[in-house]
Design a protein around this motif. Structure first.
Motif, short mmCIF file in Angstrom:
data_model
loop_
_atom_site.label_atom_id
_atom_site.label_comp_id
_atom_site.label_asym_id
_atom_site.label_seq_id
_atom_site.Cartn_x
_atom_site.Cartn_y
_atom_site.Cartn_z
N ASP A 115 0.81 -1.22 0.00
CA ASP A 115 0.00 0.00 0.00
C ASP A 115 0.85 1.27 0.00
OD1 ASP A 115 -2.34 -1.41 -0.05
OD2 ASP A 115 -2.78 -1.19 2.09
N LEU A 116 2.15 1.14 0.24
CA LEU A 116 3.01 2.33 0.29
C LEU A 116 3.55 2.66 -1.10
CD1 LEU A 116 5.17 1.79 3.51
CD2 LEU A 116 3.40 3.52 3.14
N VAL A 117 3.49 3.93 -1.45
CA VAL A 117 4.04 4.42 -2.71
C VAL A 117 5.16 5.41 -2.37
CG1 VAL A 117 3.58 5.63 -4.86
CG2 VAL A 117 1.80 4.20 -3.82
N GLY A 118 6.39 5.04 -2.73
CA GLY A 118 7.53 5.91 -2.42
C GLY A 118 7.49 7.20 -3.20
N ILE A 119 7.96 8.27 -2.58
CA ILE A 119 8.06 9.58 -3.26
C ILE A 119 9.53 9.96 -3.45
CG2 ILE A 119 7.45 12.02 -3.23
CD1 ILE A 119 5.26 11.36 -1.20
N ALA A 120 10.30 9.95 -2.36
CA ALA A 120 11.71 10.30 -2.44
C ALA A 120 12.41 9.85 -1.17
CB ALA A 120 11.90 11.81 -2.61
N ARG A 121 13.66 9.39 -1.30
CA ARG A 121 14.43 9.02 -0.12
C ARG A 121 15.08 10.28 0.46
NH1 ARG A 121 19.23 4.93 -1.01
NH2 ARG A 121 20.35 6.86 -1.49
N ALA A 122 15.13 10.33 1.80
CA ALA A 122 15.65 11.53 2.48
C ALA A 122 17.01 11.31 3.11
CB ALA A 122 14.66 11.98 3.55
N THR A 123 17.23 10.16 3.72
CA THR A 123 18.52 9.91 4.36
C THR A 123 18.94 8.46 4.18
OG1 THR A 123 17.68 9.17 6.53
CG2 THR A 123 17.96 11.55 6.21
N GLY A 252 12.54 7.90 4.24
CA GLY A 252 12.06 8.43 2.98
C GLY A 252 10.58 8.75 3.04
N PHE A 253 10.12 9.51 2.08
CA PHE A 253 8.72 9.95 2.05
C PHE A 253 7.88 9.01 1.19
CE2 PHE A 253 11.31 13.64 3.02
CZ PHE A 253 10.65 14.13 4.15
N ALA A 254 6.63 8.85 1.61
CA ALA A 254 5.71 7.96 0.89
C ALA A 254 4.28 8.44 1.08
CB ALA A 254 5.86 6.52 1.41
N VAL A 255 3.42 8.00 0.20
CA VAL A 255 1.97 8.21 0.34
C VAL A 255 1.32 6.84 0.24
CG1 VAL A 255 1.87 10.57 -0.54
CG2 VAL A 255 1.77 8.64 -2.14
N LEU A 256 0.04 6.80 0.56
CA LEU A 256 -0.70 5.55 0.44
C LEU A 256 -1.26 5.39 -0.97
CD1 LEU A 256 -2.59 5.42 3.87
CD2 LEU A 256 -0.47 4.26 3.21
N LYS A 257 -1.37 4.14 -1.38
CA LYS A 257 -1.91 3.84 -2.71
C LYS A 257 -3.29 4.49 -2.86
CE LYS A 257 -1.37 -0.36 -4.13
NZ LYS A 257 -1.55 -1.82 -4.26
N GLY A 258 -3.55 5.06 -4.02
CA GLY A 258 -4.79 5.76 -4.26
C GLY A 258 -4.60 7.25 -4.45
N THR A 259 -3.40 7.73 -4.04
CA THR A 259 -3.07 9.15 -4.24
C THR A 259 -2.86 9.38 -5.75
OG1 THR A 259 -1.95 9.19 -2.10
CG2 THR A 259 -1.46 10.99 -3.63
N PRO A 260 -3.46 10.44 -6.33
CA PRO A 260 -3.34 10.66 -7.78
C PRO A 260 -1.89 10.77 -8.24
CG PRO A 260 -5.05 12.06 -6.84
CD PRO A 260 -4.34 11.42 -5.67
N GLU A 261 -1.62 10.16 -9.39
CA GLU A 261 -0.26 10.11 -9.93
C GLU A 261 0.32 11.50 -10.18
OE1 GLU A 261 2.14 7.90 -10.73
OE2 GLU A 261 1.05 6.39 -9.60
N ASP A 262 -0.51 12.42 -10.69
CA ASP A 262 0.02 13.74 -11.01
C ASP A 262 0.46 14.47 -9.74
OD1 ASP A 262 -2.64 13.90 -10.20
OD2 ASP A 262 -3.01 15.75 -11.31
N ARG A 263 -0.20 14.19 -8.63
CA ARG A 263 0.17 14.82 -7.36
C ARG A 263 1.43 14.18 -6.77
NH1 ARG A 263 -5.46 16.82 -4.51
NH2 ARG A 263 -6.27 17.79 -6.42
N ILE A 264 1.57 12.87 -6.95
CA ILE A 264 2.80 12.22 -6.50
C ILE A 264 4.00 12.81 -7.24
CG2 ILE A 264 4.05 10.02 -6.39
CD1 ILE A 264 1.36 8.60 -6.15
#
Length: 322
Positions: A115-123, A252-264
């Motif tokens: 269910d996790l969608v990665g956005i960017a790693r931070a450290t 790292g940063f993540a959102v939950l599955k279902g978040t719109p792709e253009d916003r990710i």
């Protein structure tokens, strides 16, 4: 005008309004402050990482950001909070491997593995084998030679934690006796017990024992990074002494599955840009973390997927996951 024509006109007007609203909603992101949900308390390493990212993020994302500290359950509380929020990109999570281990153990509530969608790693914060200053083991070779004749007592943050798994992996790869693992509340308690001589060793992040290292109360023996650390230039990497092992605490940063792709995509661009700024890069360097920590969505998601595989195998091997 006949009634059916009035109905058609009304319907057409309604559809036009809905279409306009949809376009406006799509263009309006972000339309309010973005919440950054962390499992860490105020002042913890993950909390500090979130706040350092936020110094330059408002300019990159064109909105304010606020931290939501949801502590408890090794990430379970933060999962529960994030799952209760709309999946519209205004809620992002700052996760560590601890979150992934929690999911693998089925403790993420309604949030499941995948269910996790990665956005960017931070450290990428390398782990370091440390001993107390009064330890008889002066070098990496001293420690390894002794650990091949008896079980060493290691401090870890908790059973099934990322450092617990790293200790077991290090012992297997170096051919050591099975380690004795002693769980503590956190890195600070482990450092206290290293200094007090109650432990043979521990895998810690540099920042957790920086003061004690500089005060010669704790000695660093092995860096589990791909290359030497600027903050520990005399300490060999595991690879340099013939052990193919790399372990780090990753955030790292993540959102939950279902978040719109253009916003990710917008979130990825904004977060990476803010973390490539001088303030965040100086923070990475001063805290002994890899200067190559920041990577985008593709690399971070691949790392999440790989850790889910290795973490699952490790938990099963330790008998924690059936």
């Amino acid at each position: 005008m006949p009634a059916h024509q009035k109905t058609c006109l009304a319907l057409g007007f309604g559809l036009a309004v809905l279409a306009a609203g949809a376009v406006q909603a799509q263009e309006a992101f972000p339309s309010k402050p973005i919440e950054v949900v962390t499992h860490a308390g105020v002042g913890g390493g993950t909390d500090i990482t979130a706040r350092m990212m936020m110094v330059q993020a408002p300019a990159a994302l064109k909105t304010e950001l606020v931290v939501a500290n949801k502590t408890g359950g090794s990430g379970s509380a933060s999962f529960g909070y994030a799952a209760s929020r709309p999946k519209d990109g205004h809620t992002i999570m700052l996760i560590t491997q601890t979150h992934l281990l929690t999911l693998l153990q089925g403790k993420g509530g309604t949030v499941k593995v995948g269910d996790l969608v990665g956005i960017a790693r931070a450290t990428e914060d390398p782990q370091v084998l440390m001993v107390g200053a009064n330890s008889p083991y002066k070098t990496a070779q001293d420690f390894i030679a002794a650990a091949k004749t008896k079980s060493m007592k290691f401090g870890t943050t908790q059973i099934g934690s990322v450092d617990h798994i790293a200790v077991v992996g290090f012992a297997e790869k170096a051919g050591l006796w099975k380690p004795i693992v002693v769980p503590f509340r956190g890195g600070g308690d482990i450092v206290v017990n290293l200094v007090g001589g109650n432990l043979d060793g521990a895998l810690l992040n540099y920042a957790e024992a920086e003061s004690q290292i500089k005060a010669n109360e704790v000695r660093a023996l092995i860096v589990f990074a791909k290359s030497k650390m600027d903050s520990l230039p005399q300490t060999p990497t595991a690879a340099e002494i013939g052990i193919p092992a790399v372990y780090s605490t990753t955030r790292g940063f993540a959102v939950l599955k279902g978040t719109p792709e253009d916003r990710i995509k917008l979130l990825e661009e904004g977060l990476v840009k803010s973390m490539q700024g001088k303030i965040y890069q100086d923070y990475l360097k001063s805290s002994g973390q890899s200067e190559g920590s920041v990577v985008g969505r593709a690399d971070w998601q691949a790392e999440i997927d790989e850790f889910l595989k290795t973490g699952d195998a490790a938990l099963t091997s330790l008998g924690i996951k059936k």
